[in-house]
Enzyme design. Structure first.
Site, PDB file in Angstrom:
ATOM      1  N   SER A   1      35.704  35.395 -14.906  1.00  0.00           N
ATOM      2  CA  SER A   1      35.839  36.113 -13.321  1.00  0.00           C
ATOM      3  C   SER A   1      34.828  35.478 -12.500  1.00  0.00           C
ATOM      4  O   SER A   1      33.370  35.063 -12.873  1.00  0.00           O
ATOM      5  CB  SER A   1      35.507  37.556 -13.464  1.00  0.00           C
ATOM      6  OG  SER A   1      35.472  37.954 -11.898  1.00  0.00           O
TER       7      SER A   1
ATOM      8  N   TYR B   1      32.656  45.865 -14.289  1.00  0.00           N
ATOM      9  CA  TYR B   1      33.719  44.711 -14.281  1.00  0.00           C
ATOM     10  C   TYR B   1      32.973  43.548 -14.716  1.00  0.00           C
ATOM     11  O   TYR B   1      33.175  42.697 -15.645  1.00  0.00           O
ATOM     12  CB  TYR B   1      34.658  44.868 -13.381  1.00  0.00           C
ATOM     13  CG  TYR B   1      35.621  43.502 -13.307  1.00  0.00           C
ATOM     14  CD1 TYR B   1      36.715  43.501 -14.304  1.00  0.00           C
ATOM     15  CD2 TYR B   1      35.493  42.471 -12.615  1.00  0.00           C
ATOM     16  CE1 TYR B   1      37.629  42.529 -14.440  1.00  0.00           C
ATOM     17  CE2 TYR B   1      36.486  41.343 -12.663  1.00  0.00           C
ATOM     18  CZ  TYR B   1      37.521  41.403 -13.528  1.00  0.00           C
ATOM     19  OH  TYR B   1      38.138  40.221 -14.017  1.00  0.00           O
TER      20      TYR B   1
END
Length: 243
Positions: free
Chosen positions: A138, A152
């Site tokens: 990410s 996350y």
């Protein structure tokens, strides 16, 4: 990639689906996993088969330790080997730090970290020398644009360490391990016209969302012969999110 077999986890839609189709276009037979949407997974299988490649969809919850490894074994057994593993599956859970529960932490780490580790472990045991392990990380591991992403970001950051360690662990066999960090990508989960899109778009140097195919193209590069000397690397395909 003629004659190669690839497994793409979490590939019933979005980046995973685009990756499965691009690998097939490059010549690979492809297995995918899905958690719930069987119909969408079968559409991806049909697209791959339409290119003359073999394809299958396996239901697997990557948060379940047994299922994460079993999907790798089933893909290799049913397609006669495994040359490329794309760890695409992941869950996103955003929210203020004080609202995240221990159950939330367990679930996100089970899918985003443990499941990737176990799939990679199972794949390495079956892969021939010269194979590829590619993980989807990410852009938030490079730059966190605001609050709410602690869990996350932590989970995706762990995958960078895993990737670098796998590169060292498996380099003697010519197996490469790399991680791709996508920026905002126009998918059903994060549409470019959604309510949270404008801040994401503004946070990139290019001022736009990416397309799933742009991430898939990077996967194909790392999976093919052109990526043979790339390992332990972080490849940002993020529109300048980290710039």
């Amino acid at each position: 990639m003629d004659g190669k077999v690839a497994l793409v986890t979490g590939a019933s839609r979005g980046i995973g689906a685009a990756t499965a189709v691009r690998l097939a276009r490059a010549g690979a037979d492809v297995a995918i996993t899905y958690a719930a949407d069987k119909d969408a997974a079968q559409e991806v299988v049909a697209a791959v088969r339409g290119m003359g490649r073999r394809a299958l969809a396996l239901r697997a919850d990557s948060g379940d330790a047994g299922e994460a490894a079993r999907a790798v074994a089933d893909a290799a057994d049913l397609l006669g080997g495994l040359d490329v593993l794309v760890n695409n599956v992941g869950v996103g859970l955003l929210g203020p730090l004080e609202t995240i529960t221990p159950a939330d932490v367990d679930r996100v780490l089970a899918v985003n970290v443990r499941g990737v580790y176990l799939a990679s472990q199972a794949a390495a045991a079956r892969m021939p020398d010269g194979s590829r392990i590619i993980t989807v990380g990410s852009c938030m591991t490079q730059r966190v644009p605001g609050p709410g992403g602690t869990l996350y970001t932590m989970s995706k950051s762990a995958l960078t360490g895993l990737t670098k360690a796998l590169a060292r662990e498996l380099g003697g066999r010519g197996i490469t391990a790399n991680i791709i960090h996508p920026g905002p990508v126009d998918t059903a989960m994060n549409p470019a016209d959604g309510p949270y899109a404008e801040p994401q778009r503004a946070g990139t140097a290019l001022g736009r969302f990416g397309h799933p195919d742009e991430i898939a193209d990077a996967v194909v590069y790392l999976a093919g012969s052109a990526g043979a000397y790339v390992t332990g690397a972080e490849l940002s395909v993020d529109g300048g999110h980290a710039a």
